[in-house]
Every structure is written in structure tokens, then in C-alpha cells.
Scaffold this active site. Sequence first.
Site, PDB file in Angstrom:
ATOM      1  N   GLU A   1      -4.424   1.261   4.477  1.00  9.84           N
ATOM      2  CA  GLU A   1      -4.605   2.354   3.751  1.00  9.84           C
ATOM      3  C   GLU A   1      -3.386   2.676   2.964  1.00  9.84           C
ATOM      4  OE1 GLU A   1      -6.016   5.290   6.616  1.00  9.84           O
ATOM      5  OE2 GLU A   1      -7.612   3.626   7.246  1.00  9.84           O
ATOM      6  N   GLU A   2      -2.231   2.447   3.185  1.00 10.28           N
ATOM      7  CA  GLU A   2      -1.061   2.866   2.427  1.00 10.28           C
ATOM      8  C   GLU A   2      -1.184   2.373   0.962  1.00 10.28           C
ATOM      9  OE1 GLU A   2       2.904   2.629   3.972  1.00 10.28           O
ATOM     10  OE2 GLU A   2       3.680   2.534   2.182  1.00 10.28           O
ATOM     11  N   ARG A   3      -1.775   1.099   1.058  1.00 14.23           N
ATOM     12  CA  ARG A   3      -1.723   0.388  -0.262  1.00 14.23           C
ATOM     13  C   ARG A   3      -2.837   0.896  -1.078  1.00 14.23           C
ATOM     14  NH1 ARG A   3       0.360  -5.191   2.677  1.00 14.23           N
ATOM     15  NH2 ARG A   3       2.473  -4.288   2.802  1.00 14.23           N
TER      16      ARG A   3
ATOM     17  N   GLY B   1      -2.021   4.301  -2.587  1.00 11.64           N
ATOM     18  CA  GLY B   1      -1.022   4.298  -3.626  1.00 11.64           C
ATOM     19  C   GLY B   1      -1.808   3.722  -5.096  1.00 11.64           C
TER      20      GLY B   1
END
Length: 393
Positions: free
Chosen positions: A241-243, A246
Site C-alpha cells: 500500500e505504501e508503494r 507513492g
Amino acid sequence: MLFTEEHKAIQKTVRDFVEKELNPHTEEWEKAGAFPAHEVFKKMGDLGLLGITKPEAHGGLGLDYSYQVAFSEELGLCQSGGVSLAIGVQTDMATPALARFGSNELKEEFLAPAIAGEKVASIAVSEPGAGSDVAATKTQARKDGDDYIINGTKMWITNATQADFFCLLANTSDDPAHKNKSLIVVPSHLPGISFSEKLNKFGMRSSDTAQVFFDDVRVPRRNLIGQEGAGFTMQMIQFQEERLFGSAMGLKSMESCLNDTIEYLRERKTFGQPVLHNQVIHYRLAELQTEIEALRALVYQATETYINGGDVTKLASMAKLKAGRLTREVTDTCVQYWGGMGYMFDNQVNRYHRDLRLTGIGGGADEIMLGIITKLMGIAPKVQAYAAQQKND
Ligand SMILES: Cc1cc2nc3c(=O)[nH]c(=O)nc-3n(C[C@H](O)[C@H](O)[C@H](O)COP(=O)(O)OP(=O)(O)OC[C@H]3O[C@@H](n4cnc5c(N)ncnc54)[C@H](O)[C@@H]3O)c2cc1C
């Protein structure tokens, strides 16, 4: 992936919020080196923006991840990347594992107030000697009765000095490196926690980033997220989810950078004509807009895979890799076309350039994404097998 009226409604809410509540203050926050996270998050929580995909039982909207992508893309309109990053930490970096694997008790105590914007969350994974190599984590959480006692140092922690809790990765046993780690929710005001000065960064200057020191910090063992020893795996899942965040967030930031540049070049004249009228320039801008659309398609494809329950690791890594490279290409080109003005620190295009430079470093550098992609393509040599082979040759 097509956006429905519901997606568009969320986008409008985010756009209005960015225009009215964030962009008028970004100059001040950039200079201060921080923004008032509690104040901003509370307003976002009231609008339901901090728990779009989170369970309704804890105050979230319970929507699928395509709505979060719609949100993240729009957040890219914020003129201070540090603010968008801090918001992304709250929604996509520090809370996905808690939402997915945390006990109900833990979710009620930490996730519900994070969704409401009453508590600020931080993700504490990186260390001075463990950034790309997460398995090299040294922070220890030793069991002592019903508690863990935590010792170690975390590095480059976004939201650090304003956080109410950390989602912390620590070693909880002497088992092998991928099986000895756990994710633990650590309230930030406990005895034994201290901070460095705010780190002086190249970009993302409005987000407070610091080192966090844990010195015999006592935390109840019930603050463990999921199973003990499963922390590395849960963090790898959380990274997806972070990627995606971003990658999606960069899209509209890049487009704003491009649009600001087009406006400037329409006005700026050299040799008797607008700079924009040079074919070498407007062709290049068209090429970059095309690349942004290609990245958007990749992000949407990854999102569709994710919401349909597929393994998104390869596509999310590809999107993150492409976003890391394209943000550099777009913003560097724009700085070039602004000439001396682009080199000025307070110029918005200069800020995009500095802020978005993090995309290729944070949350797994470009080379780490390439490592994952090659592994999933089946073309990376297995390190141990390769070493043994070399020995035998
Ligand atoms: C502004 C900012 C905010 C951050 N926020 C957070 C946060 O909130 N929480 C958190 O936990 N972390 C955070 N980080 C840390 C970030 O995730 C790490 O910086 C990142 O993972 C890279 O780790 P590193 O800096 O230790 O680089 P290193 O691991 O030292 O790597 C340096 C470079 O070497 C290259 N490299 C590394 N390994 C390989 C390899 N195997 N093959 C080829 N090349 C390689 C890459 O180019 C990499 O950039 C933040 C960092 C910054 C700068």
C-alpha cells in the site's frame, strides 16, 4: 479501472480540502519544517478521509483500495510534498497491518482514533544500519512477563515528533532474520523514548522527520500486531500500500509541475518568441505527459489486481520503480526549462523536484524494486545457490 460517481465525490472532497486547508499554508509549513498534524488530521478525519479502506467497525468507510488510489492521486495536488507524505504515513504506511492483522482491542485503541484524526501514526521500520535491508533490523523487543522491553534506534521517521504511536518493527526472538520480527504498536509518550533534532532534509521539508531512540521502553505484549515472528511478512504486505500510495500520489504532482512549467514557458520569451514555441520543448512536454498517463495506467492495473485479491507485489514494485524514475525525469526537465528561476529554492517547481526525489529512495529504493521484479520474473540468481556454485567452480 474506471472511476464511478462515488470515486469522483471523494476526489472532489480531497481537491477542495487541499485547495482550502492545505495549499494556503504550505509556505509557512515549509519554513517551519513541520505542519500541525493533529489539527490537519482532525479535519480530514471529520471528512472521513483517513479511513477510506478501513473497517466500518472502527470508523472507516470500508471501501476498496480503488477509492484510496483516487484519494492519493488527488492529494498529489498539495504544494508541499511533506504534508502529503505525512498523510500517506497515516493512511497507507503505519495503519494497514494494524487494520488487517491487529486485535479488535488494539484497533479500538489505536486504529479508530487514527481514522478519526485524533491520533497521529508513524511507521518505524528503518534503522541506521537497516534501510533497504529490512531483515538487518537490530531493534529488540525482549519479553518480560506481560510486557516487551524495547531497545534500539529508528532512523528517518516521518511524523516522529508529533506521533501518538509507532507501528514498530523489532526482533522478538533469535530465530532467523525473516522469522524473528514482529510489528508492535508503541505509544510515543512512554518513558525511555527520545528523539533527535528534526533532520535537515533536501525536500519534504514540511514533514517532521527524526531519529527515535528506544531505551528500555516497556510496552504491553497485547500491543503485538498479529502473530509474533510474522512481522517481516506483514511489513512486506504493508509495503504494497505504501508503494501504491507513492506511485499514485506522484501523478498529479508531476502534472502540476508540468502545467506550471507550460504556463511559465508560454509567457517567458527568448529570441522574440515564447520558449514554449520551440518544438524541442513542447514535444518533450508532450512526451512526459504521455509517460505520466502510462504510469497512471500501471497504477490502475495494479490497483485492480489488488482489489480483486491478486498478488500485487510485482505490479506495485513496477509502479513504484517507474514513479521513482519518472518523477526525477519530469521535475528535472521542468527545473531545466525554468532556467535560473528553477534553481531558486522557493520556486514551486524546485520544490516538486526536491520533494519527489524521495519517491525513488523511500519505501524501497529503485534497485530494491528491480530486485523484487527480477525475483518474480524468475531471472534473479538465488544468492546462496549462486555463492555455492561459485565455490564449486
Ligand atoms: C524523508 C524520508 C522519510 C522517511 N520516512 C520513513 C518512515 O517514516 N519510516 C521508516 O521506517 N523509514 C523512513 N524512511 C527511510 C527510507 O525508507 C529509507 O531511506 C530507504 O528504505 C532506503 O534505505 P537507506 O536510506 O538505508 O539506504 P541504503 O539501504 O543504505 O541504500 C542506499 C542505496 O544503495 C542502493 N542499494 C541498496 N541495496 C541495493 C542492492 N541490493 N542492489 C543495488 N543497489 C542497492 C540504492 O540505490 C539505495 O538507495 C524515510 C527516508 C527519508 C529520506
